[in-house]
Design an enzyme around this catalytic site. Sequence first.
Site, short mmCIF file in Angstrom:
data_model
loop_
_atom_site.label_atom_id
_atom_site.label_comp_id
_atom_site.label_asym_id
_atom_site.label_seq_id
_atom_site.Cartn_x
_atom_site.Cartn_y
_atom_site.Cartn_z
N THR A 1 0.84 -1.29 0.20
CA THR A 1 -0.01 0.16 -0.03
C THR A 1 0.86 1.23 -0.04
OG1 THR A 1 -1.65 -1.33 1.13
CG2 THR A 1 -1.64 1.29 1.42
N HIS B 1 -6.50 -11.35 -0.75
CA HIS B 1 -5.81 -10.84 0.49
C HIS B 1 -6.71 -11.65 1.92
CE1 HIS B 1 -3.68 -8.45 3.34
NE2 HIS B 1 -3.91 -7.29 2.69
N ASN C 1 -3.03 -10.29 7.35
CA ASN C 1 -2.90 -9.02 8.07
C ASN C 1 -4.11 -8.40 8.79
OD1 ASN C 1 -0.44 -9.25 7.19
ND2 ASN C 1 -0.53 -7.76 5.37
N TYR D 1 -7.41 -8.42 7.96
CA TYR D 1 -8.51 -7.68 7.07
C TYR D 1 -9.70 -8.96 7.06
CZ TYR D 1 -5.23 -4.32 6.41
OH TYR D 1 -4.14 -3.01 6.67
N ASN E 1 -2.99 -5.25 13.37
CA ASN E 1 -4.63 -5.29 13.52
C ASN E 1 -5.15 -5.88 14.64
OD1 ASN E 1 -4.89 -3.19 11.57
ND2 ASN E 1 -4.89 -4.49 9.88
C1 FNR Z 1 2.70 -3.66 3.54
N1 FNR Z 1 2.17 -4.93 3.57
C2 FNR Z 1 1.03 -5.15 2.82
N2 FNR Z 1 0.77 -6.34 2.90
C3 FNR Z 1 -0.53 -6.65 2.10
O1 FNR Z 1 -0.72 -7.78 1.72
N3 FNR Z 1 -0.97 -5.69 1.40
C4 FNR Z 1 -0.62 -4.51 1.30
O2 FNR Z 1 -1.05 -3.74 0.53
C5 FNR Z 1 0.40 -4.01 2.12
N4 FNR Z 1 0.87 -2.87 2.17
C6 FNR Z 1 2.16 -2.70 2.91
C7 FNR Z 1 2.66 -1.14 2.90
C8 FNR Z 1 4.00 -0.96 3.50
C9 FNR Z 1 4.47 0.35 3.21
C10 FNR Z 1 4.76 -1.86 4.16
C11 FNR Z 1 5.99 -1.67 4.78
C12 FNR Z 1 4.04 -3.26 3.94
C13 FNR Z 1 3.16 -6.05 4.08
C14 FNR Z 1 4.36 -6.30 3.10
O3 FNR Z 1 3.56 -6.91 1.88
C15 FNR Z 1 5.24 -7.54 3.61
O4 FNR Z 1 4.43 -8.38 4.02
C16 FNR Z 1 6.01 -6.81 4.70
O5 FNR Z 1 6.53 -5.35 4.20
C17 FNR Z 1 7.11 -7.56 4.99
O6 FNR Z 1 8.01 -7.94 4.08
P1 FNR Z 1 9.29 -7.34 3.72
O7 FNR Z 1 9.10 -5.80 3.66
O8 FNR Z 1 10.30 -7.56 5.01
O9 FNR Z 1 10.11 -7.95 2.56
#
Ligand code: FNR
Length: 373
Positions: free
Chosen positions: A29, A181, A184, A186, A241
């Site tokens: 996001t 999705h 997390n 949701y 969450n």
């Molecule tokens: C996320 N994450 C996330 N997960 C998801 O399923 N949908 C999303 O839109 C988002 N958005 C999002 C935005 C930002 C800015 C962050 C930092 C994280 C979680 C992301 O996909 C991932 O699971 C985590 O960032 C951990 O992975 P990395 O960053 O350690 O490779």
Amino acid sequence: MTDAPDPLIQPWILGDLQLPNRVLMAPLTRARAGQPGDVPTALNAGYYRQRAGAGLIVTEATQVSPQGKGYAFTPGIHSTDQIEGWRRVTDAVHDAGGRIYLQLWHVGRISRPELQPGGERPVAPSAIKPDAMTFISADSGMVEVGEPRALETEEIPEVVEQFRRGAVNAREAGFDGVEIHAANGYLLDQFLRSGSNRRTDAYGGSVANRLRFPLEVVDAVVGVWGTQRTGIRVSPTGSFNDMVDEDPVATNAALAVALQTRGIAFMEVVEDSFQGNHADGRPESVIEAIRTGFHRSYIGNGAYNAREARERIREGRCDLVTFGRPFIANPDLPERIRRNAPLNDWDEATFYGGDERGYTDYPTLPDNQAGSA
Ligand code: FNR
């Protein structure tokens, strides 16, 4: 074995889609959709185009309906303008030689009346207020979410239908596939886990009942995309969450078997907290349960670096890895991994909202134009 090929830059067939490498971009996001209407813009298209060297891009979470929205400036896939906006994105990625899946999202209780149609209360499996925050405007800062309204049993088919329509719209927008999705905290995750689902109808209680709504969504989406282009994301032990499950191994073992029976292409597993803090290690018993029940592609996620990703692929713990924050800061991440080049650091201040700063201005290696590989 120093000259063994790097598994991260080996191809993989995901469902029926050939990927050139196993360095995938996680859904992220970024809260930069065009206003009004939460419509993807040329800036968004440029951002994804820069990252087309990923084995596969999974887009930022995208609301399937106005009710599915939980944060300001996140994109949707329910209006004609949004479909056209996403078409710009998929064209840009395809022009650059990439592949892109849409992440289908309904936030459930992680929302606020200010973001909901008619100013209504957000919906959830049960009327339980989570300890969670969202943002509702550019200057709202983080605000608490309130107590949701429990969905009536008769309303559930309409929510399934929201996902089906999102899936249809994703096809129209030119995506290569979709990721559901269910992570997390949701809506789908709220049904899956016992802490947020206290229903007494067929959608709550036993593990089989808690799986029912998510599986109805899977079936509806598979009806649109087929099994080979449908995947799902889960976060069995993440607490983001305000989530908790009394028995993540039992829940996810059953989910894995149900998804294996259905034959969808992949499960992406957030093996970690949302913020990638795995001080307690990865949840190996849950991972084992999923690998035992689900034999199609397993995508690992959460605080991976290239070294650990390679190791876990070699050990058979996962088949592919999605990288989140490293892909924010390194548009040409697969190429950097291939060349063993240093990585740019990410800047958390520009993760959510704003303009091109911290979005499309991270540098690539001097002689690497994204997508040219
Ligand atoms: C996320 N994450 C996330 N997960 C998801 O399923 N949908 C999303 O839109 C988002 N958005 C999002 C935005 C930002 C800015 C962050 C930092 C994280 C979680 C992301 O996909 C991932 O699971 C985590 O960032 C951990 O992975 P990395 O960053 O350690 O490779």
